[in-house]
Design an enzyme around this catalytic site. Sequence first.
Site, PDB file in Angstrom:
ATOM      1  N   GLY A 233      16.457  11.490   8.839  1.00  0.00           N
ATOM      2  CA  GLY A 233      16.982  12.716   8.240  1.00  0.00           C
ATOM      3  C   GLY A 233      17.266  13.828   9.227  1.00  0.00           C
ATOM      4  O   GLY A 233      17.444  14.976   8.815  1.00  0.00           O
ATOM      5  N   GLU A 269      12.540   7.139  12.147  1.00  0.00           N
ATOM      6  CA  GLU A 269      13.582   6.150  11.844  1.00  0.00           C
ATOM      7  C   GLU A 269      14.903   6.848  11.495  1.00  0.00           C
ATOM      8  O   GLU A 269      15.394   6.709  10.373  1.00  0.00           O
ATOM      9  CB  GLU A 269      13.127   5.205  10.730  1.00  0.00           C
ATOM     10  CG  GLU A 269      12.574   5.921   9.503  1.00  0.00           C
ATOM     11  CD  GLU A 269      12.036   4.986   8.425  1.00  0.00           C
ATOM     12  OE1 GLU A 269      11.611   3.876   8.758  1.00  0.00           O
ATOM     13  OE2 GLU A 269      12.050   5.403   7.251  1.00  0.00           O
ATOM     14  N   GLY A 271      18.917   7.521  11.359  1.00  0.00           N
ATOM     15  CA  GLY A 271      20.141   6.716  11.336  1.00  0.00           C
ATOM     16  C   GLY A 271      21.314   7.571  11.783  1.00  0.00           C
ATOM     17  O   GLY A 271      21.815   7.459  12.894  1.00  0.00           O
ATOM     18  N   ARG A 272      21.686   8.495  10.890  1.00  0.00           N
ATOM     19  CA  ARG A 272      22.890   9.304  11.093  1.00  0.00           C
ATOM     20  C   ARG A 272      22.946   9.973  12.475  1.00  0.00           C
ATOM     21  O   ARG A 272      23.955   9.886  13.175  1.00  0.00           O
ATOM     22  CB  ARG A 272      22.934  10.391  10.009  1.00  0.00           C
ATOM     23  CG  ARG A 272      24.261  11.094   9.890  1.00  0.00           C
ATOM     24  CD  ARG A 272      24.185  12.216   8.858  1.00  0.00           C
ATOM     25  NE  ARG A 272      23.742  11.788   7.552  1.00  0.00           N
ATOM     26  CZ  ARG A 272      24.538  11.366   6.567  1.00  0.00           C
ATOM     27  NH1 ARG A 272      25.839  11.339   6.752  1.00  0.00           N
ATOM     28  NH2 ARG A 272      24.032  10.992   5.402  1.00  0.00           N
ATOM     29  N   CYS A 368      45.345   6.541  -5.417  1.00  0.00           N
ATOM     30  CA  CYS A 368      45.910   7.269  -6.559  1.00  0.00           C
ATOM     31  C   CYS A 368      44.801   8.006  -7.297  1.00  0.00           C
ATOM     32  O   CYS A 368      44.561   7.756  -8.488  1.00  0.00           O
ATOM     33  CB  CYS A 368      46.586   6.297  -7.505  1.00  0.00           C
ATOM     34  SG  CYS A 368      47.714   5.214  -6.685  1.00  0.00           S
ATOM     35  N   TYR A 397      27.327   6.059   8.032  1.00  0.00           N
ATOM     36  CA  TYR A 397      27.602   6.195   6.591  1.00  0.00           C
ATOM     37  C   TYR A 397      29.111   6.423   6.381  1.00  0.00           C
ATOM     38  O   TYR A 397      29.514   7.350   5.674  1.00  0.00           O
ATOM     39  CB  TYR A 397      26.791   7.343   5.988  1.00  0.00           C
ATOM     40  CG  TYR A 397      25.305   7.206   6.193  1.00  0.00           C
ATOM     41  CD1 TYR A 397      24.557   6.281   5.465  1.00  0.00           C
ATOM     42  CD2 TYR A 397      24.633   7.981   7.129  1.00  0.00           C
ATOM     43  CE1 TYR A 397      23.199   6.147   5.658  1.00  0.00           C
ATOM     44  CE2 TYR A 397      23.267   7.847   7.326  1.00  0.00           C
ATOM     45  CZ  TYR A 397      22.555   6.929   6.586  1.00  0.00           C
ATOM     46  OH  TYR A 397      21.201   6.793   6.778  1.00  0.00           O
TER      47      TYR A 397
HETATM   48  C1  LIG Z   1      13.574   5.575   4.117  1.00  0.00           C
HETATM   49  C2  LIG Z   1      14.693   6.054   4.962  1.00  0.00           C
HETATM   50  N1  LIG Z   1      14.518   6.120   6.285  1.00  0.00           N
HETATM   51  C3  LIG Z   1      15.500   6.556   7.113  1.00  0.00           C
HETATM   52  C4  LIG Z   1      16.735   6.933   6.610  1.00  0.00           C
HETATM   53  C5  LIG Z   1      17.787   7.385   7.562  1.00  0.00           C
HETATM   54  O1  LIG Z   1      18.147   8.700   7.314  1.00  0.00           O
HETATM   55  P1  LIG Z   1      19.185   9.442   8.246  1.00  0.00           P
HETATM   56  O2  LIG Z   1      20.328   8.534   8.438  1.00  0.00           O
HETATM   57  O3  LIG Z   1      19.531  10.687   7.516  1.00  0.00           O
HETATM   58  O4  LIG Z   1      18.483   9.725   9.549  1.00  0.00           O
HETATM   59  C6  LIG Z   1      16.951   6.892   5.227  1.00  0.00           C
HETATM   60  C7  LIG Z   1      18.230   7.296   4.669  1.00  0.00           C
HETATM   61  O5  LIG Z   1      18.494   7.253   3.514  1.00  0.00           O
HETATM   62  C8  LIG Z   1      15.904   6.434   4.383  1.00  0.00           C
HETATM   63  O6  LIG Z   1      16.065   6.364   3.055  1.00  0.00           O
END
Ligand SMILES: Cc1ncc(COP(=O)(O)O)c(C=O)c1O
Length: 419
Positions: A233, A269, A271-272, A368, A397
């Site tokens: 996050g 952990e 991601g984004r 459309c 994403y």
């Molecule tokens: C349990 C969990 N961990 C990690 C992430 C990764 O979050 P982000 O991509 O915002 O860092 C998510 C995203 O939905 C998640 O649900």
Amino acid sequence: MITPAVRTLATELTGDDLPAYVYDLAALRAHARAVRDALPPGLELYYAAKANPAPAVLQALAPHVTGYEVASGGEVEHVRTTVPGAPLAFGGPGKTEGELRRALTLGVERFHVESEQELRLLAWVAQDAGIPAVDVLLRVNLPVAGDELGGAALAMGGRPSPFGLDPEAVERCLPLLSADSGSPLRLRGIHAHLASGLDAPAQVAVAAAIADWAAKLSGRHGLGLTEVNVGGGMGVDYAHPDRRFDWAAYGQGMADLALRHPGLTLRIEPGRALTVHCGWYVTEVLDIKHSGGEAFAVVRGGTHHLRTPATKQHDQPFQVLPMDTGNTGNTGNTGNTGNTGDPGDTWTRPWARPAVRAEPVTLVGQLCTPKDVLASRIPVEELRVGDRVAFAMAGAYAWNISHHDFLMHPRPGFHYLEE
Ligand SMILES: Cc1ncc(COP(=O)(O)O)c(C=O)c1O
């Protein structure tokens, strides 16, 4: 800012090669290395594969991450095959018996358990499969108050949620995990993912609240917990693509937190914030028109390839790459009567090249539906039919959350640049 390698390819591809996702793997590697270097050495960095599970991306990250967070049986299989040997943490709600069985067979290293039902199911499947020891973290939906976030007007977690266990439910699960319960499950620690889009100080404050809570729980029940996963996050700013999450400040805060909890391994952990900056969705302008006094540019592709602006309700940042239309692969016409008058413009259609100048324009795709909007009312100096548009921050994403098959337009190309 678009990287030189992406810009070169974006202008060299023919119109029919577009749209295309272009990933700069060298930039991704450099970013991941910088993130890793900013974090305290003992902190474990997992990559949330859901952000972008492309094999080239997973592999580029491999030297810089401790492991991967996966959230489905599909991700378990995919990541295990793509980066064999990398530790996996299997989270996410609604894990099926089949998924758990397969994950156990594949030796998944950590299970993030989301509910009491799932805890019972995992223990039962492990027993049935004759697996003597399975390491689990209980996911908690912990209320974190505004004052714990440095007085910020934010409160995280604690709201009704399908994710994780309420704090009281965590306590209720403990007997199912006790040494004399006979369960093959070993409670290693606590997992939480309470919010996304937080800046570094707020992330550190949330991490501290989770770690403090886990340490107290452990002390109260004599659990000897050794791990806390504080989730992902980390915020990114789609309105300012050149601003990045402040990993240095975050790393410093997490180092201080680690000193307060010497017995705990801290794990994150994201991601984004790891991959969003490494991808561009490159396309070309097919049409430009005015409606009701507003300018619209229709680009090849749309939100069926890049759903991010629709889901997050933002304007996807973009850069215009002006094109001499002789390069676009769209030629085949004779005559030059419609030239816009620019010296470098080799527009060859026998009508004027549609363009907007010094006005706001809304970039839409080919679907459309009025929802197929990539960016709304963005002022541009100039945008012409045939110009390229490189949408930034498309490395997370983006393709993998999009509804590709709607309207049966061709799929984009995919290019993974190594240098
Ligand atoms: C349990 C969990 N961990 C990690 C992430 C990764 O979050 P982000 O991509 O915002 O860092 C998510 C995203 O939905 C998640 O649900």
